[in-house]
Write an enzyme that holds these catalytic residues in place. Structure first.
Site, PDB file in Angstrom:
ATOM      1  CG  ASP A 150      -1.984   0.982   1.249  1.00  0.00           C
ATOM      2  OD1 ASP A 150      -2.784   0.942   0.304  1.00  0.00           O
ATOM      3  OD2 ASP A 150      -2.051   1.810   2.180  1.00  0.00           O
ATOM      4  CD  GLU A 166      16.429 -14.609   4.655  1.00  0.00           C
ATOM      5  OE1 GLU A 166      16.690 -13.377   4.736  1.00  0.00           O
ATOM      6  OE2 GLU A 166      15.910 -15.266   5.573  1.00  0.00           O
TER       7      GLU A 166
HETATM    8  C1  GLC Z   1      -4.382   2.855  -0.824  1.00  0.00           C
HETATM    9  C2  GLC Z   1      -5.535   1.889  -0.786  1.00  0.00           C
HETATM   10  C3  GLC Z   1      -6.753   2.619  -0.286  1.00  0.00           C
HETATM   11  C4  GLC Z   1      -6.467   3.147   1.100  1.00  0.00           C
HETATM   12  C5  GLC Z   1      -5.232   4.028   1.107  1.00  0.00           C
HETATM   13  C6  GLC Z   1      -4.747   4.333   2.502  1.00  0.00           C
HETATM   14  O1  GLC Z   1      -4.572   3.860  -1.758  1.00  0.00           O
HETATM   15  O2  GLC Z   1      -5.739   1.322  -2.050  1.00  0.00           O
HETATM   16  O3  GLC Z   1      -7.900   1.815  -0.289  1.00  0.00           O
HETATM   17  O4  GLC Z   1      -7.561   3.890   1.551  1.00  0.00           O
HETATM   18  O5  GLC Z   1      -4.152   3.392   0.455  1.00  0.00           O
HETATM   19  O6  GLC Z   1      -4.212   3.192   3.088  1.00  0.00           O
END
Ligand code: GLC
Length: 563
Positions: free
Chosen positions: A225, A275
């Site tokens: 993310d 690893e």
């Molecule tokens: C990314 C995710 C989204 C989330 C954001 C904050 O963009 O796809 O759904 O709200 O990160 O974590």
């Protein structure tokens, strides 16, 4: 007969041999939004056992693996992207044992399993943040986050002018343990998602442990993310442009994103993955959500010792116009394939209005001519699946689901809606629980005894889009995806490998893959002559002999190409 080749784009590496090695280069991965896939308990919320029950369906569709959105313990202020415990399962989604069963079944079916990791921020309920609040200014617990004194006479103003991605300022003020108004902490998303301080070595080593925890449980990789986040300018100064683009929802604040230090983290994570590969010969995958302005910026993240892949969102955001599509594809081929990585194409995900609705009016973000949107989304799917590289398919895309545009305000849960004063309704409409069968809600979404309604209401018209109906209708979206995915497996020209553009009218994109797989897509409403007179092996809609109708894509296999 095709004669002229006008443009040569850099070739990817040749298609790799050896099933296990670099499986990700041309994999098609299905994104499972756990809340909305399939509910096994009857509480109206999808869960891990539901995903497990749906695996045979996904196997039949022909995908190579799944990516599961966050299922960790979380207060769900951002549906799991606010993680309170990185090594557990939220009871609403099941247990670690359910996860083990799910991954075991996935592997038995030959499906890879990716989990989502959220390193930029945690939940305000994470024990680290609670300690930071309790231990006060200058404590080591606060040094894991970005705490600062405020500006103004009594610290009543935020430390800088940055905006949060989901609306409002990027800082919130805390009440100190002695009850007085105190420091401020940084959160690039919501106040419930405090940003971690990646210059603190404890944060680095903590996430190393988290990676190992899931790798030891057998995951095949991670969707990362906010992978262009993590590091902020060390002095946290005011930004000349702290705003967030409301249309693309990209931040233009160069001080908060895309800092050079982040690449060191991806190198470390790659080393950890390698690893594990060295132990058992199985490739692990790091695929990043890298929201940066250009394909060239993105290329830096997929250098050979960093992330394996980064989602290429420019295809998703391109309006239905041939010149836009041609430009983004050309840039991706030039900038990303040139790194030795493969391009990771996406048309839908859990953050965006679904393609059928986006394409329902040319060049807009959401239109109402859904039949036109459907026809175009089918064509876009065939285009995407013919392009070199990997692709991610978001649940419901294979059913041709349009966006649910008319959810009542009171059921909306997206923090973007609530933090922009109810102005932006963006992310709930693509997250409505999937329709599986029957004529009425819950459309088979819950396999347990239904005691609660689906967490977001399903419209009556979902009856036209159930998997039951799609499987029974050979003309459905589902069969188009299935046929395309099965051809990708059997035709060596598809997946990884080179692409050559073919001469075509401006409203058409046409290219050849390998030694004779031709794909053409007509963005106009009027038909054009097909690039080949033979019948296509697959088309997104009916194709009269030698014609390519408007808003249609088709694939041909030919030996009539001249070099
Ligand atoms: C990314 C995710 C989204 C989330 C954001 C904050 O963009 O796809 O759904 O709200 O990160 O974590």
């Amino acid at each position: 007969m095709i004669s002229a080749t006008v443009e040569n784009t850099p070739a990817n590496e040749p298609r790799t041999s050896g099933a296990a090695q670099q499986w990700w280069r041309d994999a098609v991965v299905y994104q499972v939004y756990v809340r909305s896939f399939l509910d096994s308990t009857g509480d109206g919320i999808g869960d891990l056992a539901g995903i497990r029950a749906g695996l045979p369906y996904l196997k039949r569709l022909g995908v190579d693996g799944i990516w599961i959105n966050p299922f960790y313990p979380s207060p769900q202020h951002d549906h799991g992207y606010d993680v309170a415990d990185y090594c557990g399962v939220d009871p609403v989604y099941g247990s670690l044992a359910d996860f083990d069963h799910l991954i075991g079944d996935a592997h038995r079916l030959g499906l890879k399993c990716l989990v989502d990791i959220v390193p930029n921020h945690c939940s305000a309920d994470h024990p680290w943040f609670r300690r930071a609040l309790a231990e006060g200014p200058d404590s080591p617990a606060r040094a894991r986050f970005h705490f600062s004194d405020g500006r103004g006479e009594s610290g009543e103003l935020p430390p800088n002018n940055w905006h949060a991605m989901f609306g409002g300022p990027a800082w919130s003020r805390v009440v100190e343990p002695d009850g007085t108004p105190g420091q401020w902490y940084l959160h690039l998303f919501t106040p419930e998602q405090p940003d971690l301080n990646w210059r603190n070595p404890e944060v680095r080593s903590y996430f190393d442990q988290v990676l190992r925890f899931w790798l030891d449980r057998g995951v095949d990789g991670f969707r990362i993310d906010v992978a262009a986040g993590l590091f902020k300018h060390p002095a946290l100064p005011d930004s000349d442009d702290p705003t967030v683009d409301e249309r693309t929802r990209d931040s233009v604040n160069p001080l908060a994103w895309n800092q050079p230090e982040v690449h060191g983290i991806w190198r470390d994570w790659r080393t950890i993955c390698e690893e594990y590969t060295a132990r058992d010969g199985l490739d692990r995958l790091l695929v990043g959500e890298v929201s940066v302005p250009t394909a060239a910026d993105q290329a830096a993240y997929v250098r050979p010792d960093e992330l394996h892949q980064a989602f290429f969102f420019h295809l998703l955001t391109a309006p239905w116009q041939s010149d836009h599509f041609r430009r983004v594809i050309t840039e991706a081929l030039r900038d990303i394939a040139g790194t030795g990585s493969t391009i990771t194409w996406v048309l839908n995900n859990h953050d965006q209005i679904r393609a059928v609705t986006r394409y329902a009016a040319p060049a807009s973000t959401a239109g109402t001519d859904l039949p036109a949107g459907s026809v175009r989304a089918r064509a876009a799917a065939l285009l995407m699946l013919a392009l070199p590289g990997a692709a991610y398919v978001y649940q419901g895309e294979e059913l041709g689901l349009p966006e649910v545009m008319d959810l009542p305000d009171e059921v909306l849960t997206d923090p973007i809606f609530h933090r922009t004063g109810s102005r932006l309704r963006i992310r709930d409409g693509c997250r409505v629980p999937l329709p599986w069968s029957g004529q009425a809600s819950p459309f088979g979404f819950t396999t347990g005894e239904a005691t609660a309604r689906p967490w977001l209401p399903q419209p009556d018209w979902f009856a036209e889009h159930t998997t039951e109906r799609a499987l029974a209708d050979t003309g459905s979206f589902w069969h188009l995806y299935r046929d395309a995915l099965h051809l990708r497996r059997s035709l060596p020209q598809l997946g990884d490998g080179p692409l050559r553009w073919l001469d075509s009218p401006p409203e058409v994109l046409a290219f050849v893959r390998g030694d004779g797989l031709v794909c053409a897509i007509n963005f106009a409403d009027q038909p054009v002559h097909a690039p080949l007179s033979d019948a296509p092996i697959l088309a997104s809609g009916p194709c009269p002999p030698a014609m390519l109708p408007g808003n249609t894509a088709a694939w041909w296999v030919t030996d009539q190409l001249t070099a």
